[in-house]
Design an enzyme around this catalytic site. Structure first.
Site, short mmCIF file in Angstrom:
data_model
loop_
_atom_site.label_atom_id
_atom_site.label_comp_id
_atom_site.label_asym_id
_atom_site.label_seq_id
_atom_site.Cartn_x
_atom_site.Cartn_y
_atom_site.Cartn_z
N SER A 606 2.83 1.87 -6.10
CA SER A 606 4.08 1.11 -6.14
C SER A 606 4.82 1.43 -7.44
O SER A 606 4.19 1.68 -8.48
CB SER A 606 3.81 -0.40 -6.06
OG SER A 606 5.01 -1.13 -6.29
N TYR A 619 -0.43 -7.94 -9.06
CA TYR A 619 -0.07 -6.80 -8.21
C TYR A 619 0.33 -5.60 -9.06
O TYR A 619 -0.14 -4.48 -8.85
CB TYR A 619 1.08 -7.20 -7.28
CG TYR A 619 1.52 -6.10 -6.33
CD1 TYR A 619 0.76 -5.80 -5.21
CD2 TYR A 619 2.69 -5.38 -6.56
CE1 TYR A 619 1.16 -4.80 -4.33
CE2 TYR A 619 3.10 -4.39 -5.70
CZ TYR A 619 2.34 -4.09 -4.58
OH TYR A 619 2.73 -3.10 -3.72
#
Length: 738
Positions: A606, A619
């Site tokens: 990501s 995250y």
């Protein structure tokens, strides 16, 4: 054209219902004459005991209106070159002016030399297009004359195992008379073509009461003036052959009895899991191969028998087999009693070298001045005592058909040896079929291979989001694909969706080693090493090994109202986003090393891994760790495996990490209008449009954009790229390389 359902025909009937007629007069009555031919063909092709996949052909001589003259004319409708009777449609049938085809006799007779092996024979194939009716583009097959010169309205030419057992028996002519009396006439081996068509015309003329002929070393052809009668005659002639073979059994074990013990399921699995990746690497030296493993009782009985070495060396007989199974399989002299896999590998290595040398000798001894260049010399069928058969092909479909063909060959040998002695086709004849110029021309007309043909790709996280979208693209590009997700039901559903969308075979875990189609669904928790190992073992058993692994699974831990993430959620984020990809990579590395073939690993990370922001602490840091995992693995796996990452920005479309409540929470966070009455997709689109406005390109981040990047990294486009994180984020300046 009326569509008919043939599900009932595809399932083998019970033993006391052997080859029962599936003809339905109510269905047939709704069909026009060409549709009835297709109906008959589909029924015949639906049972492997009747004919091989892609083998056999059917025909009907019908009256139609000539589009040029407006007058009635006789038309031969016959299954064309290629195609499969089970799935045939009108597009698979050639239509020819029958009188013009019969008139080609004069052209043939003008050649100074003619016969089944002459240039005249091959030249006749080029004449069939001149007889085409109604501009039908379907290419005629070399079997066209077999149907044209038989003066009956309907003809079936099949390759039934029971009949070929008689056709390959040393005393086939006598057995044919014993089984059929005057109903079926024996003909000696002759390569399919114009000369064989004339021979069958003679047979019918000299035996006016005959209903069919056995083609020595080849198969069965029969005829009738009614289509249902022709279909049921085909079944009856096969049943008669099978009944004769069954009655001649004296209770003695087949193939001289057991020479080696059959391994139990667990031991067989252990041996296969250990040898398959290594073996796939060996047979893929020229071009990669996909495997199919056959361990059904009939196969294991044969490969473990006393007669297997002798019969395997003889090779197959039916012409359809040579392009699939080659002149013969590789039989490995291994004692399964020891369970010694290292010894098996040594036997296989020596056997492969000897096989390739023998194949080169075969080519050198049989080649003709105009023969095509020698093809790959690795075996396509390998027989291992106590274990079973391993078949290889350029795709899962091809290897399954190869296995099917050798299964049929085993049945043929079983029958022939029961009543006589099996004899294979002469080696020169076999070579002339394998390297027939007409077959070579057919191979050259085939479409070029797709970008991911011959490749096995494992997608972890395949039930939703990027992983699910990736499946369709991979399969469309030719890959054999294992869809893996936490829950088997989700993986199987994703695999089923691909099958319905693309129209390909599907396999589901637990259906048997040979049950996998081009896409298989498997369940595994990637944070559990043993679960990952079992899943990759299933992939190995399904396809022989792996080439590429893509990990798209991820987890976004939602913070509480104060923006905090519980310790358990922190641990889960790192387990799924970092530890899971590592375990998958580590277990896959064992297979890559065994194969010795270049591969690739792509991990979806990501842009959050380099862009810190409030509310996604766990995250973001886990994805930063995943980015560095990519770099570490690239170093560790070089030069065999390239490792790269794809870093999306927020992909909302189809993502399991964006359920409705999170979408609404995000819309509220950014003060975007929303209504609880609106659909989830509408709300997702609104959030995606908001995110798109924050990028340099102003475009929404879609599943397709991620899939395209992954496919490029897996394929040859970036074959010199490893250790890189590719941002696919629409252009976020804050994520630029630091």
């Amino acid at each position: 054209m009326t569509t008919t359902t043939l599900d009932a025909a595809t399932a083998p009937p019970p033993a006391d219902d052997y080859l029962r007629s599936r003809w339905d007069d109510a269905v047939a009555a709704r069909l026009d004459p060409v549709e009835r031919l297709i109906y008959r063909s589909n029924l015949l092709g639906a049972d492997a005991r009747i004919t091989n996949t892609g083998g056999g052909n059917t025909s009907s001589k019908l009256t139609a209106t000539d589009p040029l003259t407006g007058q009635p004319t006789r038309v031969l409708w016959v299954k064309g070159s290629g195609g499969d009777l089970r799935t045939a449609t009108k597009a698979n049938f050639a239509s020819l002016y029958l009188d013009q085809v019969l008139g080609l006799r004069g052209v043939y007779e003008r050649f100074p030399t003619r016969g089944a092996k002459t240039p005249a024979e091959d030249a006749m194939v080029g004449m069939y297009p001149h007889t085409t009716f109604d501009r039908n583009p379907t290419a005629s097959s070399i079997d066209t004359p077999l149907h044209a010169f038989i003066p009956y309205a309907h003809v079936d030419h099949m390759h039934p195992v029971a009949v070929i057992a008689l056709a390959t028996a040393a005393d086939g002519p006598a057995l044919t008379r014993e089984v059929y009396g005057d109903d079926v006439v024996w003909t000696e081996w002759q390569r399919p073509g114009f000369e064989l068509g004339l021979e069958l015309e003679r047979v019918v003329r000299e035996h006016p009461h005959a209903k069919g002929a056995i083609l020595g070393q080849h198969g069965l052809i029969n005829w009738a003036n009614d289509d249902r009668e022709c279909y049921e005659l085909t079944l009856d002639l096969i049943r008669r052959a099978q009944a004769y073979l069954d009655a001649r059994g004296d209770g003695a074990p087949a193939f001289g009895g057991a020479r080696a013990r059959s391994l139990g399921d667990a031991e067989r699995r252990r041996v296969l899991v250990e040898i398959l990746p290594w073996l796939r690497g060996k047979v893929s030296a020229d071009k990669r191969q996909i495997a199919t493993v056959e361990t059904r009782d009939e196969v294991v009985e044969f490969v473990s028998s006393a007669d297997a070495p002798r019969l395997a060396e003889l090779g197959t007989s039916c012409p359809d087999h040579f392009l699939r199974t080659k002149i013969k399989p590789l039989y490995v002299e291994w004692d399964p009693q020891t369970g010694d896999v290292d010894a098996l590998k040594a036997k296989l290595e020596a056997g492969l070298a000897a096989y390739q040398a023998d194949y080169a000798d075969y080519y050198g001894a049989c080649r003709r001045d105009d023969s095509p260049a020698m093809r790959a010399s690795a075996p396509s069928v390998i027989l291992v005592p106590g274990v079973g058969m391993i078949a290889f092909g350029k795709s899962k479909s091809e290897s399954r058909v190869t296995a099917e063909f050798y299964n049929a060959a085993i049945g043929v040998m079983r029958g022939a040896e029961r009543v006589s002695r099996y004899r294979a086709l002469d080696r020169q004849e076999a070579f002339d079929i394998e390297y027939w110029l007409l077959e070579e021309a057919k191979l050259r007309r085939m479409p070029p291979e797709k970008a991911l043909d011959r490749q096995v790709v494992v997608v972890v996280g395949a039930a939703s989001g990027i992983g699910r979208a990736l499946l369709t693209r991979l399969v469309s590009e030719g890959a054999s694909v294992a869809a893996v997700d936490l829950h088997a039901s989700g993986a199987e559903a994703a695999a089923t969706a691909v099958q319905h969308k693309v129209g390909l075979g599907i396999g589901v875990a637990g259906t048997g080693i040979s049950g996998a189609g081009q896409v298989v669904g498997l369940g595994a928790d990637m944070t559990d090493r043993e679960a990952v190992r079992r899943a990759l073992e299933e992939v190995t058993l399904a396809y022989g090994g792996i080439d590429h692994v893509v990990v798209t699974a991820g987890y976004y831990p939602s913070p509480d109202a104060q923006g905090r993430v519980a310790d358990t959620e922190w641990a889960r984020a790192f387990a799924i986003n970092v530890t899971g990809p590592f375990l998958v990579a580590d277990e896959a590395w064992r297979l890559w090393k065994a194969q010795g073939l270049a591969g690739s690993l792509v991990i979806t990370t990501s842009v959050n891994g380099v862009v810190p922001k409030a509310g996604s602490f766990a995250y973001d840091t886990s994805k930063a760790a995943a980015n560095h995992l990519v770099r570490e693995l690239a170093v560790a796996f070089a030069p065999t495996v390239r490792v790269n990452g794809v870093a999306p920005a927020t992909v909302i479309e189809g993502s399991s990490m964006f359920p409705r409540d999170r979408v609404i929470a995000s819309l509220a966070k950014y003060k975007l209008p929303h209504d609880d009455a609106e659909s989830t997709e509408t709300l997702r689109d609104r959030l995606a449009a908001f995110y798109a406005k924050r990028t340099l390109t102003g475009q929404a981040i879609t599943l397709d954009s991620q899939v395209s990047a992954i496919v490029a990294l897996v394929g040859d486009t970036f074959s010199r790229t490893t250790g890189q994180i590719v941002n696919v984020d629409g252009g976020l300046a804050e994520a630029f390389l630091r």
